[in-house]
Design a protein around this motif. Structure first.
Motif, PDB file in Angstrom:
ATOM      1  N   THR A 473       0.730  -1.065   0.030  1.00  0.00           N
ATOM      2  CA  THR A 473      -0.007   0.262  -0.105  1.00  0.00           C
ATOM      3  C   THR A 473       0.911   1.277  -0.059  1.00  0.00           C
ATOM      4  O   THR A 473       0.527   2.305  -0.690  1.00  0.00           O
ATOM      5  N   HIS A 474       2.198   1.158   0.661  1.00  0.00           N
ATOM      6  CA  HIS A 474       2.750   2.314   0.751  1.00  0.00           C
ATOM      7  C   HIS A 474       3.306   2.599  -0.795  1.00  0.00           C
ATOM      8  O   HIS A 474       3.531   3.841  -1.112  1.00  0.00           O
ATOM      9  N   HIS A 475       3.744   1.632  -1.468  1.00  0.00           N
ATOM     10  CA  HIS A 475       4.070   1.827  -2.875  1.00  0.00           C
ATOM     11  C   HIS A 475       2.869   2.295  -3.928  1.00  0.00           C
ATOM     12  O   HIS A 475       2.994   3.336  -4.521  1.00  0.00           O
ATOM     13  N   VAL A 476       1.844   2.024  -3.522  1.00  0.00           N
ATOM     14  CA  VAL A 476       0.601   2.564  -4.180  1.00  0.00           C
ATOM     15  C   VAL A 476       0.333   4.186  -3.632  1.00  0.00           C
ATOM     16  O   VAL A 476       0.095   5.028  -4.720  1.00  0.00           O
ATOM     17  N   PHE A 477       0.546   4.343  -2.608  1.00  0.00           N
ATOM     18  CA  PHE A 477       0.497   5.813  -2.242  1.00  0.00           C
ATOM     19  C   PHE A 477       1.519   6.534  -2.725  1.00  0.00           C
ATOM     20  O   PHE A 477       1.181   7.738  -3.164  1.00  0.00           O
ATOM     21  N   GLN A 478       2.943   6.039  -2.859  1.00  0.00           N
ATOM     22  CA  GLN A 478       3.805   6.825  -3.725  1.00  0.00           C
ATOM     23  C   GLN A 478       3.474   7.129  -4.941  1.00  0.00           C
ATOM     24  O   GLN A 478       3.590   7.961  -5.734  1.00  0.00           O
ATOM     25  N   ALA A 479       2.926   6.063  -5.627  1.00  0.00           N
ATOM     26  CA  ALA A 479       2.419   6.029  -6.980  1.00  0.00           C
ATOM     27  C   ALA A 479       1.311   7.209  -7.204  1.00  0.00           C
ATOM     28  O   ALA A 479       1.203   7.955  -8.125  1.00  0.00           O
ATOM     29  N   LEU A 480       0.476   7.224  -6.088  1.00  0.00           N
ATOM     30  CA  LEU A 480      -0.509   8.303  -5.909  1.00  0.00           C
ATOM     31  C   LEU A 480      -0.079   9.818  -6.142  1.00  0.00           C
ATOM     32  O   LEU A 480      -0.379  10.497  -6.707  1.00  0.00           O
ATOM     33  N   ILE A 481       1.231   9.703  -5.386  1.00  0.00           N
ATOM     34  CA  ILE A 481       1.850  11.042  -5.562  1.00  0.00           C
ATOM     35  C   ILE A 481       2.127  11.601  -6.836  1.00  0.00           C
ATOM     36  O   ILE A 481       2.060  12.487  -7.418  1.00  0.00           O
ATOM     37  N   ALA A 482       2.873  10.705  -7.650  1.00  0.00           N
ATOM     38  CA  ALA A 482       3.096  10.881  -9.170  1.00  0.00           C
ATOM     39  C   ALA A 482       1.823  11.249  -9.882  1.00  0.00           C
ATOM     40  O   ALA A 482       2.133  11.995 -10.860  1.00  0.00           O
ATOM     41  N   VAL A 483       0.866  10.450  -9.825  1.00  0.00           N
ATOM     42  CA  VAL A 483      -0.313  10.676 -10.446  1.00  0.00           C
ATOM     43  C   VAL A 483      -0.877  12.039 -10.091  1.00  0.00           C
ATOM     44  O   VAL A 483      -1.343  12.964 -11.202  1.00  0.00           O
ATOM     45  N   ALA A 484      -0.702  12.416  -8.697  1.00  0.00           N
ATOM     46  CA  ALA A 484      -1.313  13.834  -8.609  1.00  0.00           C
ATOM     47  C   ALA A 484      -0.499  14.928  -8.869  1.00  0.00           C
ATOM     48  O   ALA A 484      -0.951  16.141  -9.464  1.00  0.00           O
TER      49      ALA A 484
END
Length: 514
Positions: A473-484
């Motif tokens: 989930t931490h990796h998903v949250f990091q990916a969300l930063i990039a998307v945002a």
């Protein structure tokens, strides 16, 4: 277009109130059905089997909803909003009844696809009706009401699904749609009237078919790639190549079609290009949070399902609050700058998620969700109102449908990409455990289920499973930063100021269009 103009007030106190209530009820049907099934999945699997196939209950609904939106948007501009809305509600309710009577996982998946075809009409036409009835100044507040419907559905949906599954039958999560849909149809038929000047139209069926087929294959390849087959395998290459070829063919068809289902001028106007790309980002961020915040809350923090639901509800509280006040902001500084502020807030919220530890509090997670919800509320409403404000009545359905299409496609692609990130992390962790845990870590198709519910496992195994889920989930949250962050960049396609705004007026439900 001739229309009767009246400024009778915003919301439920005006004569437009019954129409708004029926639109909210229609929106609630789609919103509730997106969440209510989640907590009923274990009961469905016990009755019908097919554990390996149940993710399709979500993805096929999202897929058919996304690819039919542009067609409905065009039809709404051709034949009017009423017939398209009634058709969507009828198909959605038919699909609901069929789902309730499903006798296998395969039939339930097929009937969920029927539901999605109906939902593809309900959501964009609801937004289009709001665009018809309310002025720019009023729309932000009204869309705040609609966002509140989604917020309530995200809280009530999982709870109702669990209640039906545990105390009645999971089939009632579909049957409950019937009385709600009939009530919405009755209110619309009674209060929403429109007069359309009939003329000859040629619906672009070849273009619609190419768009639906091409998008379906691209999303299918993204959803199943790395799971059912390797990314570089022959099936994956064939699916993506065929999907891309169909979309290229779609572009050529649209260039010569007399009345294209998704006219290419939508991609030449900067306000629409920036707004549509931003809607895609909104859809991706929304599905990422909705999918992985509950997993993080329950599997990592050890919260109960009800508490996890309330944590995610913070997102749904922030969104309508920000959406309802965004009108005051964009009337002062413009649509793009308002959305840029919102995108910056989304970035801050995703960073807050990525900084959460395994021992964080539920309040901190809820706070991050609330911040992201505020940001999304400041993005979603301005970009939609901007799109609606630069076209007339005869094109408003197309641009609204296109905006909803991109949001749905963003959710579908986001679900696939974030799922691939999480699954890759979990597979790596479970395939290469520490030497002390070798042979004691579960594998196979049930591995993720064990990760989410590690009760009964030895302490050291449970801790490793918990840490694995945290890393995923931490990796998903990091990916969300990039998307945002990409969300900020795509808004720069929009001009700082759009075309001359509409006058501060609204049409009555008895409006005329020609």
């Amino acid at each position: 277009m001739a229309s009767q103009v009246q400024t009778a007030g915003v919301g439920f106190r005006s004569e437009r109130g019954p129409v708004l209530l029926s639109v909210m009820l229609c929106t609630g049907l789609v919103a509730l059905d997106s969440t209510i099934i989640a907590t009923a999945v274990p009961s469905i699997v016990r009755d019908l089997g097919g554990f390996a196939d149940f993710p399709w209950l979500f993805s096929v609904y999202l897929l058919t909803q996304a690819v039919t939106v542009p067609l409905y948007g065009k039809l709404a501009d051709v034949v009017g909003r009423r017939p398209v809305m009634f058709f969507g509600i009828a198909v959605f309710l038919a699909g609901s009844v069929l789902c309730g009577f499903s006798w296998s996982m395969l039939t339930l998946i097929l009937f969920r696809a029927v539901q999605g075809i109906g939902a593809g009409a309900i959501q964009p036409i609801s937004m289009t009706i709001v665009g018809d009835l309310y002025s720019i100044e009023e729309r932000a507040k009204v869309q705040g009401y609609l966002a509140g419907v989604w917020g309530a559905a995200s809280v009530l949906g999982p709870t109702l699904g669990g209640v039906f599954a545990e105390y009645v039958s999971w089939r009632w999560i579909f049957f409950i749609n019937v009385p709600l849909g009939m009530a919405a149809s009755w209110m619309l038929a009674r209060h929403f009237k429109e007069r359309i000047t009939r003329r000859e139209h040629r619906v672009d069926y070849p273009g619609a078919a190419l768009l639906i087929a091409g998008c379906s294959l691209i999303i299918l390849g993204t959803l199943q790639g790395g799971t059912s087959w390797a990314w570089r395998s022959l099936p994956s290459v064939l699916i993506f190549a065929t999907g891309a070829a169909l979309l290229v063919g779609f572009v050529f068809v649209e260039r010569v079609a007399p009345e294209p289902v998704l006219p290419l001028w939508v991609f030449r106007q900067r306000s629409l290009v920036g707004g549509n790309l931003s809607a895609l980002i909104v859809g991706a961020v929304l599905i990422g949070l909705s999918s992985y915040v509950p997993n993080f809350a329950q599997g990592v923090l050890g919260l109960g399902a009800v508490v996890a639901g309330f944590v995610l509800a913070a997102l749904s509280i922030g969104w309508p609050l920000a959406s309802s006040v965004s009108g005051r902001v964009y009337l002062r500084i413009g649509f793009r700058d308002t959305a840029l502020i919102g995108s910056g807030v989304v970035v801050v919220g995703t960073v807050m998620c990525a900084l959460l530890s395994e021992r964080t509090s539920a309040l901190a997670l809820a706070g991050a969700c609330f911040v992201i919800g505020v940001g999304l509320g400041l993005v979603a409403s301005p970009i939609l109102v901007a799109a609606q404000s630069v076209v007339g009545w005869d094109r408003r359905g197309v641009v609204t449908g296109t905006n909803m299409f991109f949001r749905s496609i963003g959710s579908a692609l986001g679900a696939a990409v974030f799922g691939a990130i999480a699954n890759a992390t979990l597979n790596d962790r479970l395939s290469h455990p520490p030497a002390a845990l070798a042979g004691r870590i579960p594998g196979g198709p049930d591995a993720t289920s064990v990760v989410l519910g590690s009760a009964g496992q030895p302490t050291d195994v449970a801790e490793y499973l918990k840490a694995s889920l945290y890393e995923a989930t931490h990796h998903v949250f990091q990916a969300l930063i990039a998307v945002a962050a990409v969300g900020i960049a795509v808004l720069l396609f929009m001009p700082r100021r759009t075309a001359t705004p509409e006058p501060a007026e609204s049409v009555t439900p008895e409006h005329a269009a020609g």
